[in-house]
Design an enzyme around this catalytic site. Structure first.
Site, short mmCIF file in Angstrom:
data_model
loop_
_atom_site.label_atom_id
_atom_site.label_comp_id
_atom_site.label_asym_id
_atom_site.label_seq_id
_atom_site.Cartn_x
_atom_site.Cartn_y
_atom_site.Cartn_z
N ALA A 38 -22.39 21.01 27.23
CA ALA A 38 -22.36 19.90 26.38
C ALA A 38 -23.69 19.42 26.35
O ALA A 38 -24.07 19.08 25.11
CB ALA A 38 -21.65 18.78 27.33
N GLU A 39 -24.63 19.50 27.37
CA GLU A 39 -26.01 18.91 26.89
C GLU A 39 -27.02 19.85 26.28
O GLU A 39 -27.68 19.57 25.36
CB GLU A 39 -26.67 18.84 28.53
CG GLU A 39 -26.26 17.77 29.59
CD GLU A 39 -24.85 18.15 30.07
OE1 GLU A 39 -24.11 17.46 30.67
OE2 GLU A 39 -24.78 19.57 30.11
N ASN A 41 -25.65 22.00 23.88
CA ASN A 41 -25.02 21.64 22.66
C ASN A 41 -25.52 20.45 21.96
O ASN A 41 -25.82 20.37 20.70
CB ASN A 41 -23.43 21.16 22.71
CG ASN A 41 -22.82 22.57 22.95
OD1 ASN A 41 -23.25 23.56 22.88
ND2 ASN A 41 -21.59 22.33 23.30
N TYR A 106 -12.98 28.73 33.78
CA TYR A 106 -14.30 28.57 34.22
C TYR A 106 -14.42 29.29 35.59
O TYR A 106 -13.75 29.21 36.70
CB TYR A 106 -14.42 27.19 34.83
CG TYR A 106 -14.46 26.32 33.34
CD1 TYR A 106 -15.71 26.12 32.76
CD2 TYR A 106 -13.40 25.67 32.73
CE1 TYR A 106 -16.01 25.54 31.58
CE2 TYR A 106 -13.62 24.85 31.75
CZ TYR A 106 -14.82 24.87 31.23
OH TYR A 106 -14.81 24.01 29.89
N ARG A 108 -17.68 28.89 37.88
CA ARG A 108 -19.13 28.11 37.97
C ARG A 108 -19.27 27.88 39.12
O ARG A 108 -20.16 27.27 39.82
CB ARG A 108 -19.03 26.90 37.03
CG ARG A 108 -18.07 25.94 37.37
CD ARG A 108 -17.88 24.93 36.40
NE ARG A 108 -18.94 24.35 35.93
CZ ARG A 108 -18.83 23.36 34.69
NH1 ARG A 108 -17.87 23.00 34.15
NH2 ARG A 108 -20.01 23.22 34.09
N ASN A 171 -17.82 12.47 28.80
CA ASN A 171 -17.41 13.87 29.14
C ASN A 171 -16.44 14.05 30.13
O ASN A 171 -16.58 14.79 31.11
CB ASN A 171 -18.66 14.66 28.98
CG ASN A 171 -18.95 15.44 27.79
OD1 ASN A 171 -18.17 15.89 26.95
ND2 ASN A 171 -20.28 15.39 27.56
N GLY A 262 -17.56 16.77 19.69
CA GLY A 262 -17.77 15.64 20.66
C GLY A 262 -19.50 15.52 20.73
O GLY A 262 -20.22 14.49 20.61
N ASP A 263 -19.84 16.91 21.06
CA ASP A 263 -21.23 17.02 21.31
C ASP A 263 -21.88 16.96 20.12
O ASP A 263 -23.19 16.15 20.14
CB ASP A 263 -21.63 18.37 22.08
CG ASP A 263 -21.13 18.56 23.38
OD1 ASP A 263 -20.47 17.39 24.05
OD2 ASP A 263 -20.51 19.74 23.58
N ASP A 299 -19.28 26.14 18.73
CA ASP A 299 -19.49 25.03 18.94
C ASP A 299 -20.51 24.32 18.37
O ASP A 299 -21.32 23.14 18.47
CB ASP A 299 -20.13 24.99 20.53
CG ASP A 299 -19.50 25.45 21.55
OD1 ASP A 299 -17.97 25.64 21.44
OD2 ASP A 299 -19.79 25.66 22.65
#
Length: 339
Positions: A38-39, A41, A106, A108, A171, A262-263, A299
């Site tokens: 997100a960040e 993006n 995911y 992660r 988020n 959204g981003d 994205d």
């Protein structure tokens, strides 16, 4: 002269493997590389709108990590504050595309990004980009990664220069909070200057999506921005003699894929804020950036030309409401001329 970033976005960026066709993972033979976070993006979206931005985070000492840094740098994002963790891998997600939508798998756990902590702020390269930034952008995703990452978010919200803005995008990712207390998000939201949250996220975390009720629950931030999917977005400033809530309808979009919208909206809204626009124009710039992403696969969608952006930011309400967006371009006003 080197141009330092005006905005710094901090969080985890992962490698992504995207299938070449829909179907169960076991039946897909070919995947293509991408990156997701997100960040990152938001940083890319800010750069695309002409705002110098940096992404700060950690990647593993592996090909996925090197590709993330390379691709973000090629997109114009400042990556000088990205650290390499030689003991942990870069996080990864794999998309599974089906008829009813996409599922993200995911990988992660114990990733380099999940090991973020306040120690990041002791790094000279990170101190350098942060000390010159007008805005720091964070999200609830980072707060959910680990206790250290939560401490980093808390530190960034409370230890900053007097003139520096901090934005926080809720988020909400329920899967990340299964073994953690989402109640820690409320004081983080209260400590930010700009809070962005979807109506569905607000209902899940705060129990309401009503803008007035949300403002009563979160009186501290200068501005709350509530996004109601494809319908509208509302900016609620802190109450004052000259403050007024502003709601702006979303554009009509022939959506190709919703991932990243959204981003993109956050990037547009924050770009407008940094450029001194009023709340209505900030919301419109958010809608424009989101629309450009909704009509592409992936994205990131390139924003419309600057002249078209200026036209739409200043358009009359009727012309704005009549504008449509598709993969073919923007249909401006009731005439529908594509640009």
């Amino acid at each position: 002269m080197e141009r330092l970033p005006e905005a710094v976005c901090i969080g985890e960026t992962m490698a992504a493997l995207l299938p070449d066709r829909p179907g169960p993972l076991e039946d897909v033979d070919t995947f293509r590389h991408s990156i997701g976070g997100a960040e990152a993006n938001v940083a890319r979206g800010l750069v695309a709108l002409g705002v110098p931005a940096a992404w700060v985070g950690q990647v593993g000492d592996d090909g996925f990590g090197r590709r993330i840094v390379r691709d973000l740098a090629r997109a114009g994002v400042d990556t000088s504050g990205v650290l390499t963790d030689r003991g942990r891998p870069t996080g990864l997600y794999v998309k599974e595309a089906g008829q009813g939508g996409s599922v993200l798998h995911y990988y992660r756990a114990r990733s380099a990004g999940s090991a973020l902590s306040p120690a990041l702020l002791d790094e000279p390269s990170v101190t350098r980009v942060l000390s010159h930034a007008d805005l720091v952008h964070l999200s609830g995703i980072t707060a959910a990664l680990s206790p250290g990452a939560l401490d980093l978010v808390r530190t960034l919200l409370h230890d900053r220069t007097r003139t520096q803005l901090v934005s926080f995008d809720l988020n909400w990712r329920p899967a990340l909070w299964r073994d953690a207390d989402p109640g820690v998000l409320v004081p983080l939201l209260k400590a930010a200057d700009i809070v962005l949250l979807g109506a569905d996220e607000a209902r899940a975390v705060l129990g309401t999506s009503d803008p007035a009720e949300l403002r009563a629950l979160l009186p501290e931030p200068a501005t709350l921005v509530v996004k109601d999917d494809a319908h509208h977005a509302t900016a609620i400033p802190r109450p004052g003699p000259d403050s007024a809530t502003v709601t702006e309808p979303a554009l009509r979009v022939d959506t190709v894929e919703p991932v990243g919208a959204g981003d993109a909206f956050a990037a547009g809204y924050l770009a407008g804020t940094l450029r001194g626009h009023g709340l209505r124009q900030c919301l419109r710039l958010g809608h424009l950036a989101a629309a450009a992403t909704l009509v592409v696969h992936g994205d990131h969608g390139p924003p419309p030309p600057a002249a078209l952006v200026r036209t739409l930011l200043d358009a009359a309400p009727g012309e704005w409401a009549a504008t449509t967006v598709s993969a073919a371009g923007f249909g401006i006003g009731s005439g529908g001329a594509k640009r």
